[in-house]
Motif scaffolding. Structure first.
Motif, PDB file in Angstrom:
ATOM      1  N   ASP A  58      -5.048 -12.753  13.095  1.00 41.10           N
ATOM      2  CA  ASP A  58      -4.435 -14.076  13.202  1.00 41.10           C
ATOM      3  C   ASP A  58      -5.428 -15.191  12.918  1.00 41.10           C
ATOM      4  OD1 ASP A  58      -2.441 -15.994  13.718  1.00 41.10           O
ATOM      5  OD2 ASP A  58      -3.055 -16.162  15.821  1.00 41.10           O
ATOM      6  N   ASN A  59      -6.073 -15.090  11.768  1.00 40.31           N
ATOM      7  CA  ASN A  59      -6.960 -16.132  11.278  1.00 40.31           C
ATOM      8  C   ASN A  59      -6.789 -16.240   9.770  1.00 40.31           C
ATOM      9  OD1 ASN A  59      -8.675 -17.083  13.594  1.00 40.31           O
ATOM     10  ND2 ASN A  59      -9.184 -14.913  13.713  1.00 40.31           N
ATOM     11  N   ASP A  60      -7.349 -17.283   9.189  1.00 39.30           N
ATOM     12  CA  ASP A  60      -7.300 -17.441   7.741  1.00 39.30           C
ATOM     13  C   ASP A  60      -8.578 -16.950   7.078  1.00 39.30           C
ATOM     14  OD1 ASP A  60      -4.740 -18.426   7.725  1.00 39.30           O
ATOM     15  OD2 ASP A  60      -5.353 -20.520   7.843  1.00 39.30           O
ATOM     16  N   ILE A  61      -9.192 -15.943   7.652  1.00 41.88           N
ATOM     17  CA  ILE A  61     -10.362 -15.349   7.015  1.00 41.88           C
ATOM     18  C   ILE A  61      -9.917 -14.566   5.787  1.00 41.88           C
ATOM     19  CG2 ILE A  61     -11.786 -15.226   9.077  1.00 41.88           C
ATOM     20  CD1 ILE A  61     -10.954 -12.282   9.324  1.00 41.88           C
ATOM     21  N   SER A  62     -10.830 -14.434   4.836  1.00 42.51           N
ATOM     22  CA  SER A  62     -10.509 -13.766   3.580  1.00 42.51           C
ATOM     23  C   SER A  62     -11.612 -12.772   3.238  1.00 42.51           C
ATOM     24  CB  SER A  62     -10.346 -14.804   2.464  1.00 42.51           C
ATOM     25  OG  SER A  62     -11.520 -15.585   2.352  1.00 42.51           O
ATOM     26  N   GLY A  63     -11.544 -12.257   2.025  1.00 40.05           N
ATOM     27  CA  GLY A  63     -12.518 -11.262   1.597  1.00 40.05           C
ATOM     28  C   GLY A  63     -11.914  -9.874   1.600  1.00 40.05           C
ATOM     29  N   GLU A  64     -12.770  -8.874   1.474  1.00 41.06           N
ATOM     30  CA  GLU A  64     -12.324  -7.488   1.458  1.00 41.06           C
ATOM     31  C   GLU A  64     -12.989  -6.714   2.582  1.00 41.06           C
ATOM     32  OE1 GLU A  64     -12.460  -5.567  -2.293  1.00 41.06           O
ATOM     33  OE2 GLU A  64     -11.140  -7.041  -3.246  1.00 41.06           O
ATOM     34  N   LEU A  65     -12.321  -5.653   3.024  1.00 37.78           N
ATOM     35  CA  LEU A  65     -12.808  -4.867   4.150  1.00 37.78           C
ATOM     36  C   LEU A  65     -14.110  -4.150   3.847  1.00 37.78           C
ATOM     37  CD1 LEU A  65      -9.428  -3.387   5.416  1.00 37.78           C
ATOM     38  CD2 LEU A  65     -10.831  -5.089   6.573  1.00 37.78           C
ATOM     39  N   THR A  66     -14.447  -4.012   2.580  1.00 33.15           N
ATOM     40  CA  THR A  66     -15.718  -3.365   2.247  1.00 33.15           C
ATOM     41  C   THR A  66     -16.904  -4.111   2.852  1.00 33.15           C
ATOM     42  OG1 THR A  66     -15.674  -4.602   0.152  1.00 33.15           O
ATOM     43  CG2 THR A  66     -14.905  -2.322   0.111  1.00 33.15           C
ATOM     44  N   ALA A  67     -16.734  -5.396   3.154  1.00 28.68           N
ATOM     45  CA  ALA A  67     -17.823  -6.190   3.725  1.00 28.68           C
ATOM     46  C   ALA A  67     -18.245  -5.687   5.098  1.00 28.68           C
ATOM     47  CB  ALA A  67     -17.410  -7.660   3.808  1.00 28.68           C
ATOM     48  N   ARG A  73      -9.497  -4.455  14.684  1.00 26.89           N
ATOM     49  CA  ARG A  73      -8.164  -5.049  14.599  1.00 26.89           C
ATOM     50  C   ARG A  73      -8.211  -6.237  13.630  1.00 26.89           C
ATOM     51  NH1 ARG A  73      -5.289  -5.079  20.577  1.00 26.89           N
ATOM     52  NH2 ARG A  73      -6.056  -3.066  21.301  1.00 26.89           N
ATOM     53  N   ILE A  74      -7.648  -6.037  12.455  1.00 23.74           N
ATOM     54  CA  ILE A  74      -7.553  -7.095  11.452  1.00 23.74           C
ATOM     55  C   ILE A  74      -6.152  -7.064  10.858  1.00 23.74           C
ATOM     56  CG2 ILE A  74      -8.380  -7.956   9.232  1.00 23.74           C
ATOM     57  CD1 ILE A  74     -11.091  -6.971   9.822  1.00 23.74           C
ATOM     58  N   TYR A  75      -5.358  -8.076  11.151  1.00 24.90           N
ATOM     59  CA  TYR A  75      -4.018  -8.226  10.580  1.00 24.90           C
ATOM     60  C   TYR A  75      -3.613  -9.690  10.707  1.00 24.90           C
ATOM     61  CZ  TYR A  75      -3.255  -7.185  15.563  1.00 24.90           C
ATOM     62  OH  TYR A  75      -3.338  -7.153  16.931  1.00 24.90           O
ATOM     63  N   GLY A  76      -2.615 -10.085   9.930  1.00 20.26           N
ATOM     64  CA  GLY A  76      -2.210 -11.483   9.957  1.00 20.26           C
ATOM     65  C   GLY A  76      -3.304 -12.404   9.440  1.00 20.26           C
ATOM     66  N   THR A  77      -4.025 -11.967   8.394  1.00 15.69           N
ATOM     67  CA  THR A  77      -5.116 -12.743   7.820  1.00 15.69           C
ATOM     68  C   THR A  77      -4.900 -12.863   6.313  1.00 15.69           C
ATOM     69  OG1 THR A  77      -6.533 -10.839   7.337  1.00 15.69           O
ATOM     70  CG2 THR A  77      -6.654 -11.763   9.571  1.00 15.69           C
ATOM     71  N   LEU A  78      -5.927 -13.317   5.614  1.00 14.67           N
ATOM     72  CA  LEU A  78      -5.912 -13.381   4.155  1.00 14.67           C
ATOM     73  C   LEU A  78      -6.819 -12.313   3.547  1.00 14.67           C
ATOM     74  CD1 LEU A  78      -6.074 -17.264   3.660  1.00 14.67           C
ATOM     75  CD2 LEU A  78      -4.049 -15.792   3.745  1.00 14.67           C
ATOM     76  N   VAL A  79      -7.160 -11.322   4.339  1.00 16.97           N
ATOM     77  CA  VAL A  79      -8.002 -10.218   3.871  1.00 16.97           C
ATOM     78  C   VAL A  79      -7.178  -9.329   2.940  1.00 16.97           C
ATOM     79  CG1 VAL A  79      -9.280  -8.159   4.595  1.00 16.97           C
ATOM     80  CG2 VAL A  79      -9.473 -10.284   5.901  1.00 16.97           C
ATOM     81  N   GLY A  80      -7.810  -8.811   1.913  1.00 12.17           N
ATOM     82  CA  GLY A  80      -7.102  -7.966   0.957  1.00 12.17           C
ATOM     83  C   GLY A  80      -7.949  -6.804   0.487  1.00 12.17           C
ATOM     84  N   GLY A  81      -7.488  -6.180  -0.584  1.00 11.84           N
ATOM     85  CA  GLY A  81      -8.218  -5.063  -1.160  1.00 11.84           C
ATOM     86  C   GLY A  81      -7.870  -3.734  -0.534  1.00 11.84           C
ATOM     87  N   ARG A  82      -8.632  -2.735  -0.888  1.00 13.00           N
ATOM     88  CA  ARG A  82      -8.387  -1.379  -0.407  1.00 13.00           C
ATOM     89  C   ARG A  82      -9.164  -1.109   0.874  1.00 13.00           C
ATOM     90  NH1 ARG A  82      -5.337   0.699  -4.005  1.00 13.00           N
ATOM     91  NH2 ARG A  82      -5.466   0.090  -6.193  1.00 13.00           N
ATOM     92  N   ILE A  83      -8.703  -0.156   1.631  1.00 17.46           N
ATOM     93  CA  ILE A  83      -9.381   0.205   2.876  1.00 17.46           C
ATOM     94  C   ILE A  83     -10.561   1.096   2.526  1.00 17.46           C
ATOM     95  CG2 ILE A  83      -9.123   1.295   5.130  1.00 17.46           C
ATOM     96  CD1 ILE A  83      -6.129   0.667   4.948  1.00 17.46           C
ATOM     97  N   PRO A  84     -11.768   0.715   2.951  1.00 14.50           N
ATOM     98  CA  PRO A  84     -12.962   1.442   2.521  1.00 14.50           C
ATOM     99  C   PRO A  84     -13.271   2.650   3.402  1.00 14.50           C
ATOM    100  CG  PRO A  84     -13.605  -0.401   3.875  1.00 14.50           C
ATOM    101  CD  PRO A  84     -12.097  -0.454   3.791  1.00 14.50           C
TER     102      PRO A  84
END
Length: 676
Positions: A222-231, A242-253
């Protein structure tokens, strides 16, 4: 000569909530009592300045100066823990190492004097009404190991100076009104083990967190954080994410040390970038070696696969793969061997196919199963203890409910292959009203007849009324894996607003994910109006931290989104206030109104208590806003037949009338003759 003990003197009344900060108490001996000095004068002044700013009620009795703050010969002031009382040529003082002011209903900003508490290891200011910015000088307390600013109204940006707290092990600033990106300097907190910034208002990139390799727990939803989970895939001690309801995208690493992960909740991922091959299968290989995993939620992660290749997860009890693009069959033999402890499985909104018998394992046969909106077939009667949501599948409801109107309704809603054979449905009139989550038949003076929706709904469940032809469907479990949470809520608090008796709004239906209502049998046509009554009866008024929760959900009517991130409190301007939302010009096709309330990962999770999130609705009403369209015109032959029929009816009526008059005249004449 006096022999000095090297053991620290502990002066404590309240203990830290962080086990890592617990300090073993040393018995206070006579010698210790002789050498122990008063609280450091700078820290003494800082505490008294904090009292002046916040008026801490528990400290008021001590403000007469008769009892030292750390009080080496007794106990410290409430909410304070002291240690390191020393003696020497230039020092004879105690120091404050812990200050726990959680849930004290404190208002105002943070006094700058906190930076004078230079021995402080634990600072807990959570669950108050603190506002304004966080002083940058808070970053000067280099001894801090645990800092909790969560559940307040703090604003502005998160100060970059927090990156100076290199001894910090736990940092919490969840549920606030911060703005701006996560400061780069947080990457300097390489000793950090737990980080919670869910619902904090921050933005920025996950890349900031990449150096925090020791993190065990990360809540970033529940934030407007972005980027990819690889970080963040290089975390070597990760146990809970727990990451959902954000602007994160990409594939799960693939994670660096998957064997430690126990909870993995990832959701609402943006699709992979356009540079990625379209519709590339997700092979789920990132789950390999997660032998400790118990809760796995990958809801709405743009996953695409034509198989069900979940690796062996012997301890997994909860699996949610809802709202993805997954294909293929799920075989019970695989679940039996690879997922033997699985009791909750949610795969709704995918394209799985095959037989129900192929899916249900021994552990699932007494659990919760959502297969809704998948082309799955099978027989329900073999699983009497299974809670299952099968709407939108190819399963014939007659296998469970027999040849009945209830079966026809369920088949009509979701089983397109059976709709053409269903004739056992009535025409439902409007207005049609449902009291969500309760029975209000005993409430007097209501404007409408509200149908009873008081039955309990499980995590994957359906209830229906075969007489009045409506269905309620629920999907979602209030984690962590708790089936004891009721699917309806109530309050004794008075409710304002609304046009009905307030008791109508003191109950409501809730859901952890997806709540649907179907009304079947309405005449097809345009010009319908749908109304909802909402009143937030769980999150309290904002005169304490218990009112700082935020509930968001989306609303769909006939598959069209009419509200995104709807917040009852914002719409009604407070809790315990009714807000009515109306939507006009709704078209009915296939004789059905489809209403869907859906949680999309936004909002707080745990205020005023755990499981406070997801849709909440009090009532539903459906009206036919415009008159029904005229019936088709009659042909000339039909019109001629109609005229002849009317003339014949008129002649017959005249003959009958004249006959009655003649008989009446004869009866009068006969009476006169007899009288004469």
């Amino acid at each position: 000569m006096l022999s000095l003990s090297l053991s620290p003197l502990i002066c404590s009344k309240t203990r830290s909530n962080n086990p890592s900060l617990e300090t073993k108490s040393t018995p206070v001996t006579g010698a210790d009592m002789e050498i122990a000095g008063p609280t450091d004068v700078i820290e003494d002044n800082a505490i008294k300045s904090i009292y002046s700013a916040w008026n801490i009620s528990d400290w008021k009795p001590f403000m007469d100066g008769k009892q030292d703050i750390c009080n080496p010969n007794g106990t410290a002031w409430p909410h304070i823990e002291c240690t390191n009382c020393t003696s020497g040529a230039s020092s004879n003082s105690c120091h404050i190492i812990s200050l726990n002011l959680s849930s004290q209903n404190i208002n105002g900003g943070l006094p700058p004097e906190f930076s004078d508490l230079q021995w402080l290891a634990n600072l807990n200011l959570s669950k108050n009404m603190l506002s304004g910015s966080v002083p940058s000088k808070l970053g000067d307390i280099s001894t801090l190991k645990n800092l909790d600013l969560s559940v307040n109204m703090l604003s502005a940006s998160v100060p970059s100076e927090l990156g100076n707290l290199t001894n910090l092990q736990v940092l919490k600033f969840s549920t606030n009104n911060f703005s701006g990106p996560l400061p780069q300097e947080l990457g300097s907190l390489t000793s950090l083990e737990e980080l919670y910034f869910d619902s904090s208002g921050v933005s920025g990139s996950l890349v900031v967190l990449k150096p925090l390799r020791k993190l065990r727990i990360l809540w970033a939803f529940d934030n407007d954080i972005s980027g990819e989970l690889t970080a963040i895939s290089n975390f070597t001690k990760l146990e809970e994410l727990r990451i959902y309801g954000t602007l994160v995208g990409g594939r799960i690493p693939h994670f660096s040390n998957p064997v430690l992960i126990q909870t993995l909740q990832i959701g609402d991922l943006l699709p992979p970038s356009v540079s990625s091959p379209p519709e590339t299968d997700s092979d789920f290989s990132f789950l390999k070696n997660m032998s400790s995993l118990r809760i796995l939620s990958l809801r709405n992660c743009s996953l695409t696969s034509r198989t069900f290749p979940i690796p062996e997860l012997k301890n997994l009890t909860y699996l949610d793969l809802s709202f993805n693009k997954l294909h293929g069959k799920i075989r019970s033999a695989y679940i039996e061997t690879s997922l033997p402890e699985l009791t909750q499985l949610f795969i709704g909104g995918n394209k799985f196919y095959g037989s129900l018998e192929d899916i249900i394992s021994k552990s699932l046969s007494n659990g919760e199963l959502d297969i809704s909106f998948n082309p799955i077939s099978g027989n329900l009667s073999s699983y009497p203890n299974l809670n299952i949501n099968f709407l939108g599948t190819n399963i014939n409801a007659q296998t469970l409910f027999g040849n009945s109107r209830g079966s026809d309704i369920l088949n009509f809603i979701g089983n397109k292959s059976l709709q053409s054979n269903i004739t056992n449905l009535n025409i439902i009139g409007s207005p049609f009203a449902i009291k969500c989550g309760a029975n209000v038949q005993n409430i007097p003076h209501l404007s409408y007849y509200y149908h009873n929706d008081s039955d309990h709904l499980g995590a994957a469940d359906i209830n229906f009324d075969p007489e009045y032809q409506w269905v309620v469907s629920n999907v979602g479990s209030f984690l962590p894996n708790n089936n004891t949470i009721d699917s309806s809520v109530n309050t004794d608090h008075s409710i304002s607003g609304g046009t009905e008796n307030q008791a109508l709004y003191q109950t409501a239906r809730v859901s952890a994910s997806s709540l649907r209502y179907y009304i079947v049998g309405l005449p097809d046509g345009d010009g319908y109006k749908v109304e909802f009554d909402f009143a937030e009866i769980v999150i309290e008024d904002q005169n304490s931290w218990r009112g700082l929760g935020r509930r968001y959900f989306n609303i769909f009517i006939q598959g069209n989104e009419v509200e995104k991130d709807f917040n009852i409190v914002d719409a009604a301007n407070g809790s315990y206030i009714v807000i009515t939302k109306s939507y006009e010009n709704i078209s009915v096709r296939n004789r059905t109104v489809d209403i869907h309330f859906q949680w999309a990962g936004r909002g707080t999770c745990c205020i005023p208590h755990e499981y406070t999130y997801g849709p909440l609705v009090s009532t539903i009403r459906v009206f036919r806003d415009q008159p029904s369209p005229p019936r088709p015109g009659k042909t000339a032959r039909q019109k001629a037949g109609l005229v002849v029929g009317i003339m014949s009816l008129g002649i017959a009526s005249s003959v009958i009338f004249l006959s009655i008059m003649y008989l009446w005249w004869q009866w009068i004449r006969l009476g006169r003759v007899m009288k004469a």
